[in-house]
Design a protein around this motif. Structure first.
Motif, PDB file in Angstrom:
ATOM      1  N   HIS A  80       0.409  -0.943   0.183  1.00  0.00           N
ATOM      2  CA  HIS A  80       0.314   0.380   0.074  1.00  0.00           C
ATOM      3  C   HIS A  80       0.773   1.361   0.022  1.00  0.00           C
ATOM      4  N   ALA A  81       0.522   2.466  -0.518  1.00  0.00           N
ATOM      5  CA  ALA A  81       1.553   3.087  -1.141  1.00  0.00           C
ATOM      6  C   ALA A  81       1.481   4.377  -0.041  1.00  0.00           C
ATOM      7  N   LYS A  82       0.470   4.235   1.037  1.00  0.00           N
ATOM      8  CA  LYS A  82       0.699   5.139   2.180  1.00  0.00           C
ATOM      9  C   LYS A  82       0.530   3.708   3.665  1.00  0.00           C
ATOM     10  N   GLN A  83       0.667   3.048   3.958  1.00  0.00           N
ATOM     11  CA  GLN A  83       0.201   2.349   4.826  1.00  0.00           C
ATOM     12  C   GLN A  83       1.741   1.513   4.483  1.00  0.00           C
ATOM     13  N   THR A  84       2.420   2.327   5.494  1.00  0.00           N
ATOM     14  CA  THR A  84       4.246   1.910   5.273  1.00  0.00           C
ATOM     15  C   THR A  84       3.958   0.582   6.493  1.00  0.00           C
ATOM     16  N   ASP A  85       3.141  -0.418   6.719  1.00  0.00           N
ATOM     17  CA  ASP A  85       2.960  -1.760   7.575  1.00  0.00           C
ATOM     18  C   ASP A  85       3.200  -2.782   6.236  1.00  0.00           C
ATOM     19  N   ALA A  86       4.302  -3.887   6.107  1.00  0.00           N
ATOM     20  CA  ALA A  86       3.915  -4.055   5.811  1.00  0.00           C
ATOM     21  C   ALA A  86       3.154  -5.412   5.610  1.00  0.00           C
ATOM     22  N   SER A  87       2.625  -5.266   6.358  1.00  0.00           N
ATOM     23  CA  SER A  87       0.705  -6.494   6.259  1.00  0.00           C
ATOM     24  C   SER A  87      -0.309  -6.042   5.971  1.00  0.00           C
ATOM     25  N   TRP A  88      -0.147  -4.778   5.455  1.00  0.00           N
ATOM     26  CA  TRP A  88      -1.235  -4.056   4.619  1.00  0.00           C
ATOM     27  C   TRP A  88      -0.581  -3.970   3.431  1.00  0.00           C
ATOM     28  N   LYS A  89      -1.878  -4.232   2.100  1.00  0.00           N
ATOM     29  CA  LYS A  89      -1.907  -4.534   1.178  1.00  0.00           C
ATOM     30  C   LYS A  89      -2.812  -3.674   0.046  1.00  0.00           C
ATOM     31  N   ARG A  90      -2.798  -3.627  -0.720  1.00  0.00           N
ATOM     32  CA  ARG A  90      -3.847  -2.652  -1.995  1.00  0.00           C
ATOM     33  C   ARG A  90      -3.466  -3.694  -3.045  1.00  0.00           C
ATOM     34  N   VAL A  91      -5.239  -4.117  -4.178  1.00  0.00           N
ATOM     35  CA  VAL A  91      -4.993  -4.536  -5.172  1.00  0.00           C
ATOM     36  C   VAL A  91      -4.002  -3.377  -5.980  1.00  0.00           C
ATOM     37  N   THR A  92      -3.599  -3.807  -6.840  1.00  0.00           N
ATOM     38  CA  THR A  92      -3.114  -3.635  -7.974  1.00  0.00           C
ATOM     39  C   THR A  92      -3.976  -2.764  -8.663  1.00  0.00           C
ATOM     40  N   THR A  93      -3.464  -1.953 -10.023  1.00  0.00           N
ATOM     41  CA  THR A  93      -3.715  -1.736 -11.267  1.00  0.00           C
ATOM     42  C   THR A  93      -3.965  -2.859 -11.503  1.00  0.00           C
ATOM     43  N   LEU A  94      -2.723  -3.246 -12.262  1.00  0.00           N
ATOM     44  CA  LEU A  94      -3.213  -5.258 -13.007  1.00  0.00           C
ATOM     45  C   LEU A  94      -4.093  -5.610 -12.060  1.00  0.00           C
ATOM     46  N   GLY A  95      -4.465  -6.158 -10.983  1.00  0.00           N
ATOM     47  CA  GLY A  95      -5.140  -6.843 -10.157  1.00  0.00           C
ATOM     48  C   GLY A  95      -6.419  -6.501 -10.888  1.00  0.00           C
ATOM     49  N   ARG A  96      -6.797  -5.068 -10.319  1.00  0.00           N
ATOM     50  CA  ARG A  96      -7.495  -4.453 -10.417  1.00  0.00           C
ATOM     51  C   ARG A  96      -8.596  -4.535 -11.682  1.00  0.00           C
ATOM     52  N   GLU A  97      -7.667  -4.438 -12.986  1.00  0.00           N
ATOM     53  CA  GLU A  97      -7.860  -4.641 -14.143  1.00  0.00           C
ATOM     54  C   GLU A  97      -7.913  -6.521 -14.270  1.00  0.00           C
ATOM     55  N   MET A  98      -7.419  -7.428 -13.715  1.00  0.00           N
ATOM     56  CA  MET A  98      -8.049  -8.851 -14.238  1.00  0.00           C
ATOM     57  C   MET A  98      -9.051  -9.129 -13.099  1.00  0.00           C
ATOM     58  N   ALA A  99      -9.451  -8.249 -11.836  1.00  0.00           N
ATOM     59  CA  ALA A  99     -10.521  -9.248 -11.443  1.00  0.00           C
ATOM     60  C   ALA A  99     -11.843  -8.592 -11.885  1.00  0.00           C
ATOM     61  N   GLU A 100     -11.638  -7.465 -12.905  1.00  0.00           N
ATOM     62  CA  GLU A 100     -13.853  -6.701 -13.631  1.00  0.00           C
ATOM     63  C   GLU A 100     -13.322  -7.412 -14.917  1.00  0.00           C
ATOM     64  N   ASP A 101     -11.990  -8.658 -15.122  1.00  0.00           N
ATOM     65  CA  ASP A 101     -11.962  -9.243 -16.797  1.00  0.00           C
ATOM     66  C   ASP A 101     -12.614 -10.531 -16.607  1.00  0.00           C
ATOM     67  N   PRO A 102     -13.814 -10.928 -17.036  1.00  0.00           N
ATOM     68  CA  PRO A 102     -14.065 -12.320 -16.985  1.00  0.00           C
ATOM     69  C   PRO A 102     -12.830 -12.952 -17.547  1.00  0.00           C
ATOM     70  N   ASN A 103     -12.431 -12.506 -18.121  1.00  0.00           N
ATOM     71  CA  ASN A 103     -10.791 -13.557 -18.829  1.00  0.00           C
ATOM     72  C   ASN A 103      -9.878 -13.198 -18.887  1.00  0.00           C
ATOM     73  N   GLY A 104      -9.972 -12.246 -17.381  1.00  0.00           N
ATOM     74  CA  GLY A 104      -8.396 -11.903 -16.165  1.00  0.00           C
ATOM     75  C   GLY A 104      -7.676 -13.465 -16.496  1.00  0.00           C
ATOM     76  N   GLN A 105      -8.081 -14.775 -15.815  1.00  0.00           N
ATOM     77  CA  GLN A 105      -6.974 -15.943 -15.326  1.00  0.00           C
ATOM     78  C   GLN A 105      -6.425 -16.535 -17.257  1.00  0.00           C
ATOM     79  N   ALA A 106      -7.553 -16.297 -18.121  1.00  0.00           N
ATOM     80  CA  ALA A 106      -6.743 -16.612 -19.579  1.00  0.00           C
ATOM     81  C   ALA A 106      -5.200 -15.615 -19.176  1.00  0.00           C
ATOM     82  N   LYS A 107      -5.825 -14.303 -19.277  1.00  0.00           N
ATOM     83  CA  LYS A 107      -4.856 -13.250 -20.186  1.00  0.00           C
ATOM     84  C   LYS A 107      -3.032 -13.228 -19.103  1.00  0.00           C
ATOM     85  N   LEU A 108      -3.384 -13.923 -17.903  1.00  0.00           N
ATOM     86  CA  LEU A 108      -2.561 -14.073 -16.684  1.00  0.00           C
ATOM     87  C   LEU A 108      -1.455 -14.900 -17.614  1.00  0.00           C
ATOM     88  N   TRP A 109      -2.724 -15.994 -17.402  1.00  0.00           N
ATOM     89  CA  TRP A 109      -1.400 -17.238 -17.908  1.00  0.00           C
ATOM     90  C   TRP A 109      -1.191 -17.208 -19.686  1.00  0.00           C
TER      91      TRP A 109
END
Length: 246
Positions: A80-109
């Motif tokens: 996460h850009a503002k939560q400096t504790d390593a345990s805090w994460k965010r969904v990345t831009t790529l992650g957001r794109e893949m989550a919203e794309d029904p074909n996301g997993q195939a694109k990753l492969w």
């Protein structure tokens, strides 16, 4: 009345889905949240599983942990850009794109298949098209690159095209044939090139390749890359023999 608690995903999905599919389902479960935390997710899931009387709590938690690790490894969740504790994460831009794309997993492969460096012609002209999701054009361009390189290496006229070009260039005794190889091997290599061009570099390719499947398209590009690698080897062999004959 018995209260049922909800974990991040249905327990049957957690038990049965392969790790990549489970990870993608977990990614989508994060929704539009700006921060995510593995410990918070796992502790909440643990409470839900125990409250619901699940008998395999540790196994369920391990599967969720595996899914989280899969997402981190592929850059779909990150620091996460503002939560400096390593345990805090965010969904990345790529992650957001893949989550919203029904074909996301195939694109990753598909991206996994093309993770290495392609030959110069494909890296420059084909990868940008592929990354835009225009898989049909990328496949055509990849095989066109093979055709152009074979014609140049063989010194054949521009009027010779497609399958005929491959056969003239690589036939036994042809300009790119390995004169030291067994006749059957020479013919087999010729047919490999001719078959690839015939199957993938013409409009009828629609019957051969599902261009809406990024994995199949990536494999066509990989095949073109292999053919170009074999072509470079033939050129080096011929250059070496020419030097020895001087």
């Amino acid at each position: 009345m018995r209260i049922t608690y909800s974990g991040p995903l249905p327990t049957e999905q957690i038990r049965e889905l392969p790790t990549p599919e489970l990870a993608m389902a977990l990614l989508r479960s994060f929704g539009a949240g700006h921060t995510i935390n593995a410990n918070s997710m796992l502790r909440g899931a643990e409470q839900a599983f125990e409250s619901n009387g699940e008998q395999d709590v540790n196994a369920l938690l391990s599967r969720l942990s595996d899914a989280w690790a899969w997402l981190v490894a592929r850059g779909l969740i990150g620091p996460h850009a503002k939560q400096t504790d390593a345990s805090w994460k965010r969904v990345t831009t790529l992650g957001r794109e893949m989550a919203e794309d029904p074909n996301g997993q195939a694109k990753l492969w598909a991206a996994d298949r093309l993770a290495g460096t392609l030959g110069p012609a494909l890296e420059e002209k084909v990868r940008p098209i592929f990354n835009l999701g225009d898989y049909e054009t990328a496949c055509f361009a990849a095989m066109k690159a093979v055709e152009v390189e074979v014609r140049t290496a063989a010194g054949l006229d521009s009027s010779v095209l497609g399958v005929d070009l491959m056969r003239q260039a690589l036939r036994p005794g042809g300009p790119l044939a390995d004169q030291g190889a067994h006749g059957g091997e020479v013919v087999a290599l010729m047919e490999l090139f001719a078959g690839a061009i015939g199957a993938f570099k013409n409009p009828s390719s629609h019957r051969t390749v599902h261009f809406d499947d990024p994995v199949e398209a990536a494999e066509v590009v990989q095949l073109a890359d292999l053919l170009l690698r074999l072509l470079r080897r033939a050129q080096q062999r011929n250059t070496s023999k020419g030097s020895q004959g001087e």
